[in-house]
Design an enzyme around this catalytic site. Structure first.
Site, PDB file in Angstrom:
ATOM      1  N   ARG A   1       7.400  -5.383  89.851  1.00 27.96           N
ATOM      2  CA  ARG A   1       6.177  -5.541  90.641  1.00 27.96           C
ATOM      3  C   ARG A   1       5.547  -4.163  90.868  1.00 27.96           C
ATOM      4  O   ARG A   1       6.244  -3.151  90.825  1.00 27.96           O
ATOM      5  CB  ARG A   1       6.489  -6.187  91.982  1.00 27.96           C
ATOM      6  CG  ARG A   1       7.206  -7.537  91.891  1.00 27.96           C
ATOM      7  CD  ARG A   1       7.618  -8.010  93.273  1.00 27.96           C
ATOM      8  NE  ARG A   1       8.281  -9.312  93.242  1.00 27.96           N
ATOM      9  CZ  ARG A   1       9.580  -9.509  93.106  1.00 27.96           C
ATOM     10  NH1 ARG A   1      10.386  -8.445  92.965  1.00 27.96           N
ATOM     11  NH2 ARG A   1      10.111 -10.709  93.115  1.00 27.96           N
TER      12      ARG A   1
ATOM     13  N   LYS B   1      11.082  -9.978 104.810  1.00 29.07           N
ATOM     14  CA  LYS B   1      10.024  -8.983 104.870  1.00 29.07           C
ATOM     15  C   LYS B   1      10.451  -7.723 104.134  1.00 29.07           C
ATOM     16  O   LYS B   1       9.643  -7.035 103.533  1.00 29.07           O
ATOM     17  CB  LYS B   1       9.692  -8.648 106.327  1.00 29.07           C
ATOM     18  CG  LYS B   1       9.004  -9.796 107.075  1.00 29.07           C
ATOM     19  CD  LYS B   1       8.618  -9.378 108.478  1.00 29.07           C
ATOM     20  CE  LYS B   1       7.877 -10.499 109.194  1.00 29.07           C
ATOM     21  NZ  LYS B   1       7.501 -10.122 110.575  1.00 29.07           N
TER      22      LYS B   1
ATOM     23  N   HIS C   1       0.422  -9.014  88.709  1.00 30.91           N
ATOM     24  CA  HIS C   1       1.733  -9.662  88.828  1.00 30.91           C
ATOM     25  C   HIS C   1       2.035 -10.558  87.632  1.00 30.91           C
ATOM     26  O   HIS C   1       3.202 -10.843  87.344  1.00 30.91           O
ATOM     27  CB  HIS C   1       1.805 -10.473  90.121  1.00 30.91           C
ATOM     28  CG  HIS C   1       3.181 -10.992  90.431  1.00 30.91           C
ATOM     29  ND1 HIS C   1       4.174 -10.197  90.955  1.00 30.91           N
ATOM     30  CD2 HIS C   1       3.741 -12.222  90.261  1.00 30.91           C
ATOM     31  CE1 HIS C   1       5.281 -10.901  91.113  1.00 30.91           C
ATOM     32  NE2 HIS C   1       5.046 -12.132  90.696  1.00 30.91           N
TER      33      HIS C   1
ATOM     34  N   ARG D   1       4.628  -9.366  85.143  1.00 34.62           N
ATOM     35  CA  ARG D   1       6.048  -9.652  85.410  1.00 34.62           C
ATOM     36  C   ARG D   1       6.436 -10.992  84.793  1.00 34.62           C
ATOM     37  O   ARG D   1       7.478 -11.100  84.136  1.00 34.62           O
ATOM     38  CB  ARG D   1       6.308  -9.658  86.919  1.00 34.62           C
ATOM     39  CG  ARG D   1       7.714 -10.091  87.329  1.00 34.62           C
ATOM     40  CD  ARG D   1       7.903  -9.880  88.831  1.00 34.62           C
ATOM     41  NE  ARG D   1       9.052 -10.577  89.381  1.00 34.62           N
ATOM     42  CZ  ARG D   1      10.308 -10.117  89.368  1.00 34.62           C
ATOM     43  NH1 ARG D   1      10.577  -8.965  88.784  1.00 34.62           N
ATOM     44  NH2 ARG D   1      11.289 -10.799  89.909  1.00 34.62           N
TER      45      ARG D   1
ATOM     46  N   HIS E   1      16.415 -10.998  89.939  1.00 32.65           N
ATOM     47  CA  HIS E   1      16.522 -12.258  90.687  1.00 32.65           C
ATOM     48  C   HIS E   1      17.938 -12.436  91.225  1.00 32.65           C
ATOM     49  O   HIS E   1      18.910 -12.320  90.484  1.00 32.65           O
ATOM     50  CB  HIS E   1      16.190 -13.451  89.790  1.00 32.65           C
ATOM     51  CG  HIS E   1      14.721 -13.654  89.585  1.00 32.65           C
ATOM     52  ND1 HIS E   1      14.025 -13.056  88.554  1.00 32.65           N
ATOM     53  CD2 HIS E   1      13.810 -14.385  90.281  1.00 32.65           C
ATOM     54  CE1 HIS E   1      12.749 -13.425  88.608  1.00 32.65           C
ATOM     55  NE2 HIS E   1      12.597 -14.216  89.644  1.00 32.65           N
TER      56      HIS E   1
ATOM     57  N   TYR F   1      11.730 -21.008  83.610  1.00 31.23           N
ATOM     58  CA  TYR F   1      11.574 -20.460  82.264  1.00 31.23           C
ATOM     59  C   TYR F   1      12.462 -21.142  81.228  1.00 31.23           C
ATOM     60  O   TYR F   1      12.396 -20.808  80.046  1.00 31.23           O
ATOM     61  CB  TYR F   1      11.910 -18.962  82.269  1.00 31.23           C
ATOM     62  CG  TYR F   1      11.016 -18.129  83.152  1.00 31.23           C
ATOM     63  CD1 TYR F   1       9.814 -17.611  82.676  1.00 31.23           C
ATOM     64  CD2 TYR F   1      11.378 -17.842  84.456  1.00 31.23           C
ATOM     65  CE1 TYR F   1       8.996 -16.831  83.480  1.00 31.23           C
ATOM     66  CE2 TYR F   1      10.564 -17.059  85.275  1.00 31.23           C
ATOM     67  CZ  TYR F   1       9.383 -16.565  84.776  1.00 31.23           C
ATOM     68  OH  TYR F   1       8.572 -15.794  85.577  1.00 31.23           O
TER      69      TYR F   1
END
Length: 204
Positions: free
Chosen positions: A62, A92, A146, A149, A172, A181
Site C-alpha cells: 500500500r 487502527k 490501491h 496491490r 495477509h 483470488y
C-alpha cells in the site's frame, strides 16, 4: 459485540463489502510510466512516481506502507523488508511485519538513491494525488493506486503461486482474505520482459 467483531476481522471471517476488482492494463501502466518519466526529465526534483508505481505493483504494498520502508529494515540477502505498522482489518494500527520481496521489487529498491532513512521518502497523500491527477489527465477511468496491490497479488496467483507463498509477500495474516483470488488459474506472467520494469530501474 465490539470485541467479537474485532476478532472476526482479524481472522478474516468478516471484511469490507464491495471489493474492487479493477486491474490496470499494460497499456494504462505504460502510459502512466511514460507520463511520469517525461515529467521527471523536465523536472528532476519531481517524485519518481514511475518507480513508486512499479514497486507497488511487484511488492503488493500500500502507499502508506511504501513510504515507511527504511534502508535499515531492508534485508537484500534475505529478500525481505520489515513493514512498520502494517494495516490490518479492524485495527487502527497494525504490527511490524516481515514480508518477502519479489526480485522485481528488489531491483526497484536498488535503483533508489540513499538520500534519507526512508527508501521512498514521500508522503502517501502526495503519491495518491500524483496518481489521481495523472489518471485524469490521461483519460484512465476508475483506477486507484490501491488497485496496483490487487494487480500484484493477482499476478502472483497467475504465476502459479500458492496461498502461503503469496501471503508471505502480501502480508495477509489470514489466508481467508486471499480466497477471493482462488478462482484465478495459472496463466503465466504477462509482465515477463515488460519494458516498464526496465524503465523504472533506470537512473531517471
Amino acid at each position: 459485540m465490539r470485541d467479537a467483531i474485532t476478532v472476526a476481522r482479524r481472522m478474516g471471517i468478516i471484511s469490507r463489502s464491495a471489493q474492487r476488482n479493477r486491474r490496470p492494463t499494460l497499456d494504462e501502466l505504460d502510459r502512466l510510466l511514460a507520463h511520469f518519466i517525461d515529467r521527471r526529465q523536465r523536472t528532476p526534483q519531481a517524485m519518481p512516481m514511475h518507480k513508486v508505481i512499479v514497486f507497488a505493483l511487484f511488492s503488493t504494498r500500500r502507499q502508506a506502507e511504501i513510504t515507511r520502508l527504511t534502508w535499515d529494515d531492508f534485508q537484500k540477502e534475505h529478500k525481505r523488508v520489515l513493514v512498520r505498522d502494517m494495516k490490518h482489518p479492524g485495527e487502527k494500527l497494525g504490527n511490524d511485519t516481515w514480508v518477502d520481496l519479489p526480485e522485481e521489487a528488489i531491483r526497484i529498491i536498488d535503483s533508489m538513491r540513499k538520500s534519507k532513512a526512508e527508501i521512498f521518502p514521500y508522503s502517501p497523500d502526495a503519491i495518491t494525488a500524483n496518481f489521481t491527477r495523472a489518471c485524469k489527465l490521461l483519460g484512465i477511468e476508475d483506477l486507484h493506486f490501491h488497485d496496483l496491490r490487487h494487480e500484484g497479488i493477482s499476478r502472483l496467483f497467475e504465476r502459479g503461486w500458492n496461498i502461503p507463498h503469496v501471503a508471505a509477500v502480501s502480508g495477509h495474516r489470514s489466508w481467508v482474505s486471499l480466497k477471493r483470488y482462488t478462482h484465478i488459474r495459472e496463466t503465466g506472467d504477462k509482465y515477463a520482459n515488460w519494458p516498464g520494469l526496465q524503465l523504472a530501474t533506470g537512473d531517471t
